[in-house]
Scaffold this motif. Structure first.
Motif, PDB file in Angstrom:
ATOM      1  N   LEU A  74      35.861 -75.329  54.693  1.00 15.89           N
ATOM      2  CA  LEU A  74      36.112 -76.497  55.507  1.00 15.89           C
ATOM      3  C   LEU A  74      37.539 -76.482  56.046  1.00 15.89           C
ATOM      4  CD1 LEU A  74      35.151 -79.187  56.633  1.00 15.89           C
ATOM      5  CD2 LEU A  74      35.867 -80.265  54.485  1.00 15.89           C
ATOM      6  N   ASN A  75      38.483 -76.078  55.225  1.00 14.18           N
ATOM      7  CA  ASN A  75      39.871 -75.976  55.654  1.00 14.18           C
ATOM      8  C   ASN A  75      40.014 -74.958  56.787  1.00 14.18           C
ATOM      9  OD1 ASN A  75      42.639 -76.539  55.565  1.00 14.18           O
ATOM     10  ND2 ASN A  75      43.005 -74.741  54.259  1.00 14.18           N
ATOM     11  N   THR A  76      39.254 -73.862  56.744  1.00 14.78           N
ATOM     12  CA  THR A  76      39.314 -72.840  57.787  1.00 14.78           C
ATOM     13  C   THR A  76      38.749 -73.370  59.101  1.00 14.78           C
ATOM     14  OG1 THR A  76      39.037 -71.146  56.097  1.00 14.78           O
ATOM     15  CG2 THR A  76      38.637 -70.470  58.358  1.00 14.78           C
ATOM     16  N   VAL A  77      37.711 -74.175  59.012  1.00 16.85           N
ATOM     17  CA  VAL A  77      37.115 -74.739  60.223  1.00 16.85           C
ATOM     18  C   VAL A  77      38.075 -75.743  60.872  1.00 16.85           C
ATOM     19  CG1 VAL A  77      35.247 -76.218  61.064  1.00 16.85           C
ATOM     20  CG2 VAL A  77      34.745 -74.372  59.481  1.00 16.85           C
ATOM     21  N   ILE A  78      38.750 -76.543  60.041  1.00 13.25           N
ATOM     22  CA  ILE A  78      39.653 -77.560  60.580  1.00 13.25           C
ATOM     23  C   ILE A  78      40.924 -76.932  61.140  1.00 13.25           C
ATOM     24  CG2 ILE A  78      41.093 -79.549  59.954  1.00 13.25           C
ATOM     25  CD1 ILE A  78      38.890 -80.288  57.957  1.00 13.25           C
ATOM     26  N   ARG A  79      41.546 -76.039  60.414  1.00 11.09           N
ATOM     27  CA  ARG A  79      42.800 -75.442  60.875  1.00 11.09           C
ATOM     28  C   ARG A  79      42.798 -73.951  60.550  1.00 11.09           C
ATOM     29  NH1 ARG A  79      46.099 -76.710  64.733  1.00 11.09           N
ATOM     30  NH2 ARG A  79      48.272 -76.275  64.314  1.00 11.09           N
ATOM     31  N   ARG A  80      42.911 -73.107  61.588  1.00 11.75           N
ATOM     32  CA  ARG A  80      42.911 -71.659  61.417  1.00 11.75           C
ATOM     33  C   ARG A  80      44.050 -71.090  62.259  1.00 11.75           C
ATOM     34  NH1 ARG A  80      37.491 -68.460  62.828  1.00 11.75           N
ATOM     35  NH2 ARG A  80      36.798 -69.706  61.094  1.00 11.75           N
ATOM     36  N   ALA A  81      44.628 -70.021  61.781  1.00 10.62           N
ATOM     37  CA  ALA A  81      45.710 -69.370  62.527  1.00 10.62           C
ATOM     38  C   ALA A  81      45.162 -68.809  63.835  1.00 10.62           C
ATOM     39  CB  ALA A  81      46.323 -68.243  61.688  1.00 10.62           C
ATOM     40  N   GLY A  82      45.921 -68.887  64.910  1.00  9.60           N
ATOM     41  CA  GLY A  82      45.481 -68.420  66.219  1.00  9.60           C
ATOM     42  C   GLY A  82      45.232 -69.598  67.147  1.00  9.60           C
ATOM     43  N   SER A  83      44.807 -69.283  68.346  1.00 11.87           N
ATOM     44  CA  SER A  83      44.596 -70.360  69.325  1.00 11.87           C
ATOM     45  C   SER A  83      43.119 -70.496  69.670  1.00 11.87           C
ATOM     46  CB  SER A  83      45.409 -70.077  70.594  1.00 11.87           C
ATOM     47  OG  SER A  83      44.990 -68.867  71.179  1.00 11.87           O
ATOM     48  N   ASN A  84      42.728 -71.737  69.991  1.00 15.77           N
ATOM     49  CA  ASN A  84      41.363 -72.061  70.427  1.00 15.77           C
ATOM     50  C   ASN A  84      40.288 -71.604  69.445  1.00 15.77           C
ATOM     51  OD1 ASN A  84      42.451 -73.128  72.798  1.00 15.77           O
ATOM     52  ND2 ASN A  84      42.369 -71.127  73.799  1.00 15.77           N
ATOM     53  N   ASN A  85      40.488 -71.880  68.146  1.00 14.29           N
ATOM     54  CA  ASN A  85      39.491 -71.431  67.177  1.00 14.29           C
ATOM     55  C   ASN A  85      39.280 -72.406  66.022  1.00 14.29           C
ATOM     56  OD1 ASN A  85      41.870 -71.072  65.814  1.00 14.29           O
ATOM     57  ND2 ASN A  85      41.572 -68.881  65.392  1.00 14.29           N
TER      58      ASN A  85
END
Length: 192
Positions: free
Chosen positions: A4-15
């Protein structure tokens, strides 16, 4: 929780979801707000779509009565045959008219010719055209057919329903440029 944390905030843009929510403000401005676009003041896509749908309503309304005829043709065209244990089959029926249009006045054929055997001499005489005077032939022919039907209404190939629910009102006939007197089946009488 890690997924869930990866879906909310992930390194990189537009993802991720945070970056997705940042696109909603520009999207709402295009969808709703009036702004300068292509050198003119233009409404957003939602108001433009609403106006286009309202303007197309008369066009769609004109075609609506023809929908059963159109989809009936689609159904008949798509199902020309059937399937049985041996594969696809098609049942056909040949129909012969009781008239022969040899000239401007069709000649009536004898009705007893269909039941006789071709080898008998009486059958050959029965199959010959019955010759009546032209005026009588025309009168008899007019009693058998309906002609000059050029303005058939949508659904006019079907018989009149007992409750007359498939008849168009006179204003609808005028709008569509048709007349119920040109109905192709059944015995329609305007007052009946």
């Amino acid at each position: 929780m890690r997924d869930l944390n990866t879906v909310i905030r992930r390194a990189g843009s537009n993802n991720d979801l945070v970056e997705l929510t940042q696109t909603l403000t520009p999207l709402s401005k295009i969808a709703v707000d009036t702004a300068q676009r292509d050198g003119a003041s233009r409404a957003g896509s939602f108001p433009e779509s609403t106006q286009a749908l309202k303007a197309s309503a008369p066009i769609i309304a004109f075609g609506r009565p023809y929908t059963p005829d159109l989809f009936g043709w689609f159904d008949d065209f798509s199902t020309t045959g059937n399937y049985d244990a041996l594969g696809q089959i098609s049942r056909t029926q040949t129909v012969f008219n009781n008239t022969s249009a040899d000239s401007s006045v069709p000649q009536l054929r004898s009705g007893s010719a269909a039941s006789c055997r071709p080898r008998r001499a009486s059958c050959r005489s029965a199959t010959a055209a019955t010759h009546f005077p032209a005026a009588l032939q025309q009168k008899l022919f007019q009693g058998l057919i309906r002609d000059q039907q050029f303005t058939r209404c949508p659904g006019g190939g079907d018989v009149v329903a007992p409750d007359k629910s498939n008849l168009l009102s006179s204003s609808e006939q005028q709008q569509l440029g048709c007349t119920e007197a040109d109905r192709g089946a059944g015995n329609y009488t305007p007052g009946g």
